[in-house]
Design a protein around this motif. Sequence first.
Motif, PDB file in Angstrom:
ATOM      1  N   UNK A 182       0.829  -1.197   0.000  1.00 40.39           N
ATOM      2  CA  UNK A 182       0.000   0.000   0.000  1.00 40.39           C
ATOM      3  C   UNK A 182       0.869   1.255   0.000  1.00 40.39           C
ATOM      4  N   UNK A 183       2.012   1.174   0.714  1.00 43.90           N
ATOM      5  CA  UNK A 183       2.928   2.315   0.754  1.00 43.90           C
ATOM      6  C   UNK A 183       3.466   2.617  -0.638  1.00 43.90           C
ATOM      7  N   UNK A 184       3.825   1.546  -1.426  1.00 45.24           N
ATOM      8  CA  UNK A 184       4.344   1.749  -2.773  1.00 45.24           C
ATOM      9  C   UNK A 184       3.292   2.343  -3.695  1.00 45.24           C
ATOM     10  N   UNK A 185       2.075   1.860  -3.575  1.00 41.04           N
ATOM     11  CA  UNK A 185       0.989   2.347  -4.437  1.00 41.04           C
ATOM     12  C   UNK A 185       0.730   3.833  -4.226  1.00 41.04           C
ATOM     13  N   UNK A 186       0.890   4.304  -3.001  1.00 41.40           N
ATOM     14  CA  UNK A 186       0.553   5.690  -2.686  1.00 41.40           C
ATOM     15  C   UNK A 186       1.762   6.595  -2.524  1.00 41.40           C
ATOM     16  N   UNK A 187       2.963   6.045  -2.761  1.00 48.04           N
ATOM     17  CA  UNK A 187       4.164   6.857  -2.670  1.00 48.04           C
ATOM     18  C   UNK A 187       4.390   7.419  -1.274  1.00 48.04           C
ATOM     19  N   UNK A 188       4.101   6.616  -0.247  1.00 53.46           N
ATOM     20  CA  UNK A 188       4.234   7.092   1.131  1.00 53.46           C
ATOM     21  C   UNK A 188       5.701   7.145   1.530  1.00 53.46           C
ATOM     22  N   UNK A 189       6.072   8.082   2.425  1.00 57.68           N
ATOM     23  CA  UNK A 189       7.458   8.147   2.893  1.00 57.68           C
ATOM     24  C   UNK A 189       7.793   6.957   3.792  1.00 57.68           C
ATOM     25  N   UNK A 190       9.058   6.879   4.213  1.00 55.45           N
ATOM     26  CA  UNK A 190       9.537   5.741   5.004  1.00 55.45           C
ATOM     27  C   UNK A 190       8.772   5.564   6.308  1.00 55.45           C
ATOM     28  N   UNK A 191       8.296   6.681   6.927  1.00 55.53           N
ATOM     29  CA  UNK A 191       7.573   6.549   8.203  1.00 55.53           C
ATOM     30  C   UNK A 191       6.083   6.269   8.005  1.00 55.53           C
ATOM     31  N   UNK A 192       5.648   6.078   6.731  1.00 55.29           N
ATOM     32  CA  UNK A 192       4.260   5.741   6.373  1.00 55.29           C
ATOM     33  C   UNK A 192       3.250   6.781   6.836  1.00 55.29           C
ATOM     34  N   UNK A 193       3.683   8.042   6.976  1.00 55.27           N
ATOM     35  CA  UNK A 193       2.753   9.078   7.441  1.00 55.27           C
ATOM     36  C   UNK A 193       1.818   9.496   6.305  1.00 55.27           C
ATOM     37  N   UNK A 194       0.588   9.852   6.676  1.00 60.81           N
ATOM     38  CA  UNK A 194      -0.406  10.346   5.732  1.00 60.81           C
ATOM     39  C   UNK A 194      -0.986  11.640   6.261  1.00 60.81           C
ATOM     40  N   UNK A 195      -1.511  12.474   5.356  1.00 56.14           N
ATOM     41  CA  UNK A 195      -2.136  13.728   5.744  1.00 56.14           C
ATOM     42  C   UNK A 195      -3.616  13.494   5.987  1.00 56.14           C
ATOM     43  N   UNK A 196      -4.204  14.313   6.828  1.00 59.84           N
ATOM     44  CA  UNK A 196      -5.654  14.258   7.053  1.00 59.84           C
ATOM     45  C   UNK A 196      -6.354  14.572   5.746  1.00 59.84           C
ATOM     46  N   UNK A 197      -7.293  13.721   5.344  1.00 61.68           N
ATOM     47  CA  UNK A 197      -8.047  13.937   4.107  1.00 61.68           C
ATOM     48  C   UNK A 197      -7.354  13.379   2.866  1.00 61.68           C
ATOM     49  N   UNK A 198      -6.143  12.827   2.999  1.00 64.85           N
ATOM     50  CA  UNK A 198      -5.410  12.298   1.844  1.00 64.85           C
ATOM     51  C   UNK A 198      -6.133  11.079   1.278  1.00 64.85           C
ATOM     52  N   UNK A 199      -6.296  11.033  -0.050  1.00 60.72           N
ATOM     53  CA  UNK A 199      -6.911   9.890  -0.724  1.00 60.72           C
ATOM     54  C   UNK A 199      -5.846   8.808  -0.887  1.00 60.72           C
ATOM     55  N   UNK A 200      -6.185   7.571  -0.537  1.00 60.51           N
ATOM     56  CA  UNK A 200      -5.260   6.456  -0.665  1.00 60.51           C
ATOM     57  C   UNK A 200      -5.829   5.418  -1.629  1.00 60.51           C
ATOM     58  N   UNK A 201      -4.932   4.830  -2.461  1.00 59.35           N
ATOM     59  CA  UNK A 201      -5.343   3.757  -3.363  1.00 59.35           C
ATOM     60  C   UNK A 201      -5.145   2.430  -2.652  1.00 59.35           C
ATOM     61  N   UNK A 202      -6.110   1.532  -2.785  1.00 59.13           N
ATOM     62  CA  UNK A 202      -6.014   0.186  -2.213  1.00 59.13           C
ATOM     63  C   UNK A 202      -5.641  -0.755  -3.343  1.00 59.13           C
ATOM     64  N   UNK A 203      -4.454  -1.393  -3.295  1.00 57.91           N
ATOM     65  CA  UNK A 203      -4.038  -2.273  -4.402  1.00 57.91           C
ATOM     66  C   UNK A 203      -4.845  -3.568  -4.412  1.00 57.91           C
ATOM     67  N   UNK A 204      -5.051  -4.149  -5.609  1.00 57.71           N
ATOM     68  CA  UNK A 204      -5.712  -5.458  -5.646  1.00 57.71           C
ATOM     69  C   UNK A 204      -4.804  -6.502  -5.008  1.00 57.71           C
ATOM     70  N   UNK A 205      -5.381  -7.618  -4.568  1.00 56.94           N
ATOM     71  CA  UNK A 205      -4.638  -8.633  -3.817  1.00 56.94           C
ATOM     72  C   UNK A 205      -3.444  -9.174  -4.599  1.00 56.94           C
ATOM     73  N   UNK A 206      -3.552  -9.254  -5.937  1.00 53.78           N
ATOM     74  CA  UNK A 206      -2.463  -9.840  -6.729  1.00 53.78           C
ATOM     75  C   UNK A 206      -1.728  -8.801  -7.553  1.00 53.78           C
ATOM     76  N   UNK A 207      -2.117  -7.561  -7.468  1.00 54.83           N
ATOM     77  CA  UNK A 207      -1.514  -6.543  -8.314  1.00 54.83           C
ATOM     78  C   UNK A 207      -0.140  -6.126  -7.846  1.00 54.83           C
ATOM     79  N   UNK A 208       0.719  -5.781  -8.799  1.00 56.96           N
ATOM     80  CA  UNK A 208       2.038  -5.248  -8.465  1.00 56.96           C
ATOM     81  C   UNK A 208       1.916  -3.738  -8.308  1.00 56.96           C
TER      82      UNK A 208
END
Length: 200
Positions: A1-27
Amino acid sequence: MADWNGLPADLSVREGQMLMIPPATGAAPRSATATLTEPGEGSPTPEPPSAAKPLPKEVPPKASDPVDTSAAPDLGAARTEASRSSKFVMPVPGAIIRPYAKGKNDGVDIRAAAGTAVKAADAGTVAAITKDTEQVPILVLRHEGGLLTVYANIDGITVAKGDKVRRGQSIAKVRAGDTGFLHFEVRKGYDSVDPMPYLD
């Protein structure tokens, strides 16, 4: 999920940030920097993850079908006590009468009648008790994770420097004045941050 959304090393997110949920088998999607183009050509449009294959037909489950939960991870097992109670309690009940504005108001002012008990927003240690230029007491608590909470426009302090305090413990009272309020700050080190995301 971190790779899909380009999250930093500490996995922090902003309030209201939209996140993509990867499919179970997707790269993970290829980075825009993976395909180099000549200047002026623009970047290629990435293929949406859902375009690889059509969505399966939805078949509503029957009431008698058992629900398979064997693959579901137990997210609660990995949480620490600090993460379970990451939100602070309101130090006094009341409406915000002056919001946070970096450099102008480094905390929030919460309306409260004079004499209202001021509570510790979370468990911690009394780091400092000092006074402002008008000799009004200021109390600072140190919490886990390098956070400090600051309580101003108070009197009747019931703790001393170095004391351990519990979450919700009464530590002072709101000072009498024309408009009763508590000034409350959250700081990461010396930098003030907006207290509202931390408050329940």
